[in-house]
Design a protein around this motif. Structure first.
Motif, PDB file in Angstrom:
ATOM      1  N   PHE A 114       0.831  -1.202   0.000  1.00 44.26           N
ATOM      2  CA  PHE A 114       0.000   0.000   0.000  1.00 44.26           C
ATOM      3  C   PHE A 114       0.868   1.257   0.000  1.00 44.26           C
ATOM      4  O   PHE A 114       0.635   2.202  -0.776  1.00 44.26           O
ATOM      5  N   VAL A 115       1.892   1.278   0.842  1.00 44.20           N
ATOM      6  CA  VAL A 115       2.797   2.430   0.897  1.00 44.20           C
ATOM      7  C   VAL A 115       3.570   2.570  -0.405  1.00 44.20           C
ATOM      8  O   VAL A 115       3.769   3.679  -0.917  1.00 44.20           O
ATOM      9  N   GLN A 116       3.984   1.443  -0.985  1.00 48.23           N
ATOM     10  CA  GLN A 116       4.678   1.479  -2.266  1.00 48.23           C
ATOM     11  C   GLN A 116       3.773   2.068  -3.345  1.00 48.23           C
ATOM     12  O   GLN A 116       4.225   2.843  -4.194  1.00 48.23           O
ATOM     13  N   GLY A 117       2.484   1.720  -3.305  1.00 51.38           N
ATOM     14  CA  GLY A 117       1.550   2.259  -4.287  1.00 51.38           C
ATOM     15  C   GLY A 117       1.355   3.756  -4.168  1.00 51.38           C
ATOM     16  O   GLY A 117       1.089   4.440  -5.156  1.00 51.38           O
ATOM     17  N   LEU A 118       1.499   4.269  -2.956  1.00 54.98           N
ATOM     18  CA  LEU A 118       1.336   5.708  -2.739  1.00 54.98           C
ATOM     19  C   LEU A 118       2.604   6.501  -3.018  1.00 54.98           C
ATOM     20  O   LEU A 118       2.545   7.649  -3.477  1.00 54.98           O
ATOM     21  N   VAL A 125      -9.015   0.912  18.153  1.00 55.82           N
ATOM     22  CA  VAL A 125      -9.154   2.312  17.737  1.00 55.82           C
ATOM     23  C   VAL A 125      -8.049   2.667  16.745  1.00 55.82           C
ATOM     24  O   VAL A 125      -8.285   3.386  15.755  1.00 55.82           O
ATOM     25  N   GLY A 126      -6.836   2.159  16.971  1.00 52.30           N
ATOM     26  CA  GLY A 126      -5.746   2.390  16.032  1.00 52.30           C
ATOM     27  C   GLY A 126      -6.027   1.792  14.664  1.00 52.30           C
ATOM     28  O   GLY A 126      -5.734   2.403  13.631  1.00 52.30           O
ATOM     29  N   ILE A 127      -6.601   0.597  14.640  1.00 51.88           N
ATOM     30  CA  ILE A 127      -6.959  -0.030  13.359  1.00 51.88           C
ATOM     31  C   ILE A 127      -8.038   0.782  12.649  1.00 51.88           C
ATOM     32  O   ILE A 127      -8.000   0.965  11.423  1.00 51.88           O
ATOM     33  N   LEU A 128      -8.994   1.279  13.415  1.00 54.67           N
ATOM     34  CA  LEU A 128     -10.031   2.143  12.838  1.00 54.67           C
ATOM     35  C   LEU A 128      -9.403   3.384  12.210  1.00 54.67           C
ATOM     36  O   LEU A 128      -9.792   3.805  11.107  1.00 54.67           O
ATOM     37  N   ALA A 129      -8.419   3.980  12.885  1.00 56.07           N
ATOM     38  CA  ALA A 129      -7.762   5.165  12.339  1.00 56.07           C
ATOM     39  C   ALA A 129      -7.053   4.860  11.024  1.00 56.07           C
ATOM     40  O   ALA A 129      -7.072   5.672  10.087  1.00 56.07           O
ATOM     41  N   ILE A 130      -6.424   3.676  10.940  1.00 55.47           N
ATOM     42  CA  ILE A 130      -5.768   3.279   9.682  1.00 55.47           C
ATOM     43  C   ILE A 130      -6.789   3.208   8.548  1.00 55.47           C
ATOM     44  O   ILE A 130      -6.543   3.693   7.436  1.00 55.47           O
ATOM     45  N   ALA A 131      -7.931   2.569   8.826  1.00 52.92           N
ATOM     46  CA  ALA A 131      -8.968   2.440   7.794  1.00 52.92           C
ATOM     47  C   ALA A 131      -9.498   3.806   7.366  1.00 52.92           C
ATOM     48  O   ALA A 131      -9.716   4.055   6.168  1.00 52.92           O
ATOM     49  N   VAL A 132      -9.703   4.695   8.321  1.00 49.49           N
ATOM     50  CA  VAL A 132     -10.231   6.029   8.004  1.00 49.49           C
ATOM     51  C   VAL A 132      -9.238   6.813   7.151  1.00 49.49           C
ATOM     52  O   VAL A 132      -9.613   7.438   6.153  1.00 49.49           O
ATOM     53  N   VAL A 133      -7.951   6.793   7.542  1.00 46.84           N
ATOM     54  CA  VAL A 133      -6.941   7.539   6.785  1.00 46.84           C
ATOM     55  C   VAL A 133      -6.787   6.965   5.378  1.00 46.84           C
ATOM     56  O   VAL A 133      -6.700   7.705   4.391  1.00 46.84           O
ATOM     57  N   ASP A 135      -8.871   1.153  -3.792  1.00 44.66           N
ATOM     58  CA  ASP A 135     -10.159   0.661  -3.302  1.00 44.66           C
ATOM     59  C   ASP A 135     -10.022  -0.678  -2.582  1.00 44.66           C
ATOM     60  O   ASP A 135     -10.619  -0.893  -1.520  1.00 44.66           O
ATOM     61  N   GLY A 136      -9.258  -1.601  -3.175  1.00 47.29           N
ATOM     62  CA  GLY A 136      -9.120  -2.908  -2.557  1.00 47.29           C
ATOM     63  C   GLY A 136      -8.463  -2.844  -1.195  1.00 47.29           C
ATOM     64  O   GLY A 136      -8.895  -3.512  -0.244  1.00 47.29           O
ATOM     65  N   ASN A 137      -7.414  -2.028  -1.074  1.00 45.86           N
ATOM     66  CA  ASN A 137      -6.740  -1.878   0.214  1.00 45.86           C
ATOM     67  C   ASN A 137      -7.679  -1.293   1.266  1.00 45.86           C
ATOM     68  O   ASN A 137      -7.680  -1.718   2.427  1.00 45.86           O
ATOM     69  N   GLN A 138      -8.468  -0.327   0.857  1.00 48.52           N
ATOM     70  CA  GLN A 138      -9.392   0.304   1.793  1.00 48.52           C
ATOM     71  C   GLN A 138     -10.401  -0.707   2.342  1.00 48.52           C
ATOM     72  O   GLN A 138     -10.673  -0.745   3.551  1.00 48.52           O
ATOM     73  N   ILE A 139     -10.945  -1.542   1.468  1.00 47.70           N
ATOM     74  CA  ILE A 139     -11.907  -2.555   1.916  1.00 47.70           C
ATOM     75  C   ILE A 139     -11.236  -3.543   2.869  1.00 47.70           C
ATOM     76  O   ILE A 139     -11.819  -3.935   3.886  1.00 47.70           O
ATOM     77  N   CYS A 140     -10.004  -3.933   2.559  1.00 45.14           N
ATOM     78  CA  CYS A 140      -9.281  -4.857   3.445  1.00 45.14           C
ATOM     79  C   CYS A 140      -9.122  -4.260   4.844  1.00 45.14           C
ATOM     80  O   CYS A 140      -9.317  -4.953   5.850  1.00 45.14           O
ATOM     81  N   TRP A 184     -10.984  -2.032   6.316  1.00 49.39           N
ATOM     82  CA  TRP A 184     -12.271  -1.966   7.016  1.00 49.39           C
ATOM     83  C   TRP A 184     -12.702  -3.347   7.525  1.00 49.39           C
ATOM     84  O   TRP A 184     -13.254  -3.472   8.622  1.00 49.39           O
ATOM     85  N   ILE A 185     -12.469  -4.379   6.734  1.00 48.49           N
ATOM     86  CA  ILE A 185     -12.790  -5.739   7.198  1.00 48.49           C
ATOM     87  C   ILE A 185     -11.943  -6.081   8.421  1.00 48.49           C
ATOM     88  O   ILE A 185     -12.426  -6.672   9.390  1.00 48.49           O
ATOM     89  N   CYS A 186     -10.675  -5.692   8.374  1.00 49.48           N
ATOM     90  CA  CYS A 186      -9.783  -5.934   9.497  1.00 49.48           C
ATOM     91  C   CYS A 186     -10.338  -5.294  10.767  1.00 49.48           C
ATOM     92  O   CYS A 186     -10.375  -5.928  11.830  1.00 49.48           O
ATOM     93  N   PHE A 187     -10.783  -4.071  10.668  1.00 48.90           N
ATOM     94  CA  PHE A 187     -11.319  -3.398  11.854  1.00 48.90           C
ATOM     95  C   PHE A 187     -12.564  -4.106  12.383  1.00 48.90           C
ATOM     96  O   PHE A 187     -12.693  -4.349  13.590  1.00 48.90           O
ATOM     97  N   GLY A 188     -13.481  -4.462  11.494  1.00 49.45           N
ATOM     98  CA  GLY A 188     -14.728  -5.084  11.935  1.00 49.45           C
ATOM     99  C   GLY A 188     -14.495  -6.389  12.675  1.00 49.45           C
ATOM    100  O   GLY A 188     -15.075  -6.627  13.751  1.00 49.45           O
TER     101      GLY A 188
END
Length: 442
Positions: free
Chosen positions: A55-59, A107-115, A194-199, A201-205
């Motif tokens: 993900f970081v490499q893609g950015l 909460v940290g995982i949630l922050a990752i998904a939000v960012v 998009d795919g990374n973002q969904i991953c 969010w699933i991780c957080f849930g």
């Protein structure tokens, strides 16, 4: 069933407490396995060795920032563990502090998904610092929970802890493998990010769900809890521990070289993507990594349970060396799969052996301090490795990084062969038959 050196000491000083906790063992064992399995499923979609570096490499397309992922995770995961050890000292109950840290971790995982969700909405040079900040918060909580969770398990599961960890590794790994395959399909079929973002969010849930299993744990107040001293006292114990426990000090030296050898792990998938691999293969390799960790972790947990934990440390060094040598020569997807099989097994041995060696070499009243000391003293090596690799990679290339890491792993292997098996250090009043079943921490 044999008990460990640490449990033999606990039974001697607090027999009533040990009997009371034994009454909760089946319930706690079940809930801890469910928690570990659910969290393993979730966290495979936030892998610091594959998903996050990709993900970081893609950015950024920056080797330094990719190396920063491993460094931040190591910094957060290992350095704060003495603070975690301090937090649990003097507390008759460990469950409340476990829950507090676990909720913070989610909460940290949630922050990752939000960012990550802000990618493409705000400039990338804003997303990246925010992402690393959120990832740092998550990593720190994984460090704080280690000695706290480990101390709970050391007191709660007095028998069958090798089997507990073997089953949790296996079940969690199979679920994590499934999740990683799902992540591979998501990332492959959806455009970046998009795919990374969904991953994420699933991780957080799923990680949030595991909190409810921990909430159901049972414990009795520990009768021998001493008044908690200032944090500086916890740190001041370290020199005395190192001087007074030579087998433990030699173990730390061995692990320091093996920790430094992990410098190349985060670059294996990046090197592959620059060569024969597709970006979606990162998730596939994450699945291989998780499954290998599960299966080899299961086998190695049982091996250590009956043959001793020095054996596991030695095999971990062998697997890490094989992974780095394999990464040096890998030229196709199948070769990278074999590399991640070895690296998954090496990661399993780190999780298993570090905690068990520390607990069995520690006095009963110092379990959390030894766990925290191990992680805190190894932290600089886990941190320096990825940063050094990211700094020199533009000059010597990724294969050069793998070569240096392989040399460190070879030195660690030699030192591992010279370690003392904790079961040979029989505590006063215990017999050979009562020593052997180790403690553990996830």
């Amino acid at each position: 069933m044999a008990v460990g050196a640490d449990v033999a000491r606990l039974q001697a000083v607090a027999p009533g407490y040990t009997r009371a906790m034994a009454g909760y063992q089946r319930r706690n064992l079940t809930l801890l396995i469910l928690d570990g399995a659910t969290f393993a499923f979730a966290i495979s979609l936030l892998s610091e060795t594959t998903i996050v570096p990709a993900f970081v490499q893609g950015l950024s397309n920056s080797a330094v920032l990719v190396g920063l992922v491993g460094a931040i995770y190591a910094l957060g995961h290992y350095l704060p563990q003495l603070v975690g050890a301090h937090l649990v000292q003097g507390r008759p109950r460990r469950k409340p502090i476990v829950l507090a840290i676990v909720i913070s971790e989610r909460v940290g995982i949630l922050a990752i998904a939000v960012v990550a969700q802000l990618t493409g909405v705000i400039p990338t040079d804003v997303v990246l610092p925010l992402f690393f900040l959120a990832f740092c918060g998550y990593a720190i909580t994984t460090g704080l929970i280690g000695p706290v969770y480990g101390d709970f398990i050391a007191k709660a599961l007095t028998r069958g802890r090798g089997w507990y960890y073997a089953v949790s590794q296996l079940v969690g790994g199979v679920l994590g493998f499934t999740a990683a395959l799902v992540g591979e399909r998501i990332i492959r079929t959806l455009a970046f990010p998009d795919g990374n973002q969904i991953c994420f969010w699933i991780c957080f849930g799923l990680s949030f769900l595991s909190i409810f299993f921990l909430a159901g744990l049972k414990e009795e107040p520990y009768p021998l809890a001493e008044q908690r001293k200032p944090l500086r006292y916890t740190f001041q114990q370290i020199p005395g521990i190192l001087r007074g426990n030579r087998p433990y000090t030699r173990f730390l030296l061995t692990r320091a070289f093996l920790a430094l050898a992990t410098m190349g792990i985060g670059f294996v998938v990046v090197d592959g993507i620059d060569g024969p691999l597709r970006p979606s293969d990162a998730a596939l390799l994450a699945a291989v990594f998780v499954l290998s960790q599960a299966l080899l972790g299961f086998a190695l947990s049982l091996l250590g349970n009956y043959a001793g934990w020095k054996t596991v440390v030695v095999l971990g060094a062998v697997l890490l060396l094989a992974g780095m040598v394999g990464a040096f020569f890998a030229d196709g997807l199948f070769a990278y799969v074999l590399v991640f099989v070895a690296l998954g097994g090496a990661n399993a041995t780190t999780v298993i052996s570090d905690s068990n060696m520390s607990i069995e070499l520690a006095p009963t009243e110092s379990t959390s301090v030894y766990l925290g000391t191990t992680s805190t003293l190894l932290a600089p090596f886990f941190i320096a490795g990825p940063l050094l690799a990211g700094w020199v990679a533009p000059t010597i290339g990724y294969t050069g990084v793998f070569g240096v890491a392989g040399v460190c792993a070879a030195v660690g292997l030699v030192l591992a062969l010279l370690l003392t098996e904790p079961r040979r250090l029989v505590p006063a009043g215990a017999t050979i038959e009562t020593v052997g079943q180790p403690g553990m921490t996830p």
